[in-house]
Design a protein around this motif. Structure first.
Motif, short mmCIF file in Angstrom:
data_model
loop_
_atom_site.label_atom_id
_atom_site.label_comp_id
_atom_site.label_asym_id
_atom_site.label_seq_id
_atom_site.Cartn_x
_atom_site.Cartn_y
_atom_site.Cartn_z
N TYR A 163 0.90 -1.33 0.13
CA TYR A 163 0.00 0.15 0.16
C TYR A 163 0.88 1.27 -0.02
CZ TYR A 163 -2.81 3.86 1.87
OH TYR A 163 -3.63 4.88 2.07
N CYS A 164 1.90 1.28 0.96
CA CYS A 164 2.75 2.42 0.97
C CYS A 164 3.49 2.66 -0.35
CB CYS A 164 3.67 2.32 2.23
SG CYS A 164 2.85 2.58 3.61
N ASN A 212 4.87 6.11 -4.24
CA ASN A 212 5.75 6.02 -5.28
C ASN A 212 5.12 6.26 -6.76
OD1 ASN A 212 7.90 5.84 -3.97
ND2 ASN A 212 7.92 3.58 -4.11
N LEU A 213 3.75 5.59 -7.00
CA LEU A 213 3.13 5.70 -8.10
C LEU A 213 2.08 6.94 -8.20
CD1 LEU A 213 2.41 2.05 -8.82
CD2 LEU A 213 4.12 3.34 -9.44
N PHE A 214 1.67 7.19 -6.92
CA PHE A 214 0.52 8.19 -6.90
C PHE A 214 0.94 9.35 -5.93
CE2 PHE A 214 -1.73 4.07 -7.28
CZ PHE A 214 -2.29 4.25 -8.57
#
Length: 42
Positions: A33-34, A39-41
């Protein structure tokens, strides 16, 4: 500068299962989740 660097030996004794908490599957989901969140959002 007159600084000396010394090498010192270290020793490590791992904990047994009774001595320390191990990570579980919930911790794995939290890590995923983290990674996705920051990183992506992020």
């Amino acid at each position: 500068m007159g600084c000396r660097i010394y090498e010192v030996g270290i020793s490590y004794y791992g904990r047994t299962y009774k001595e320390g908490k191990k990570i579980g599957w919930k911790d794995g989901f939290r890590a995923i989740y983290c990674i996705l969140k920051y990183n992506l959002f992020g």
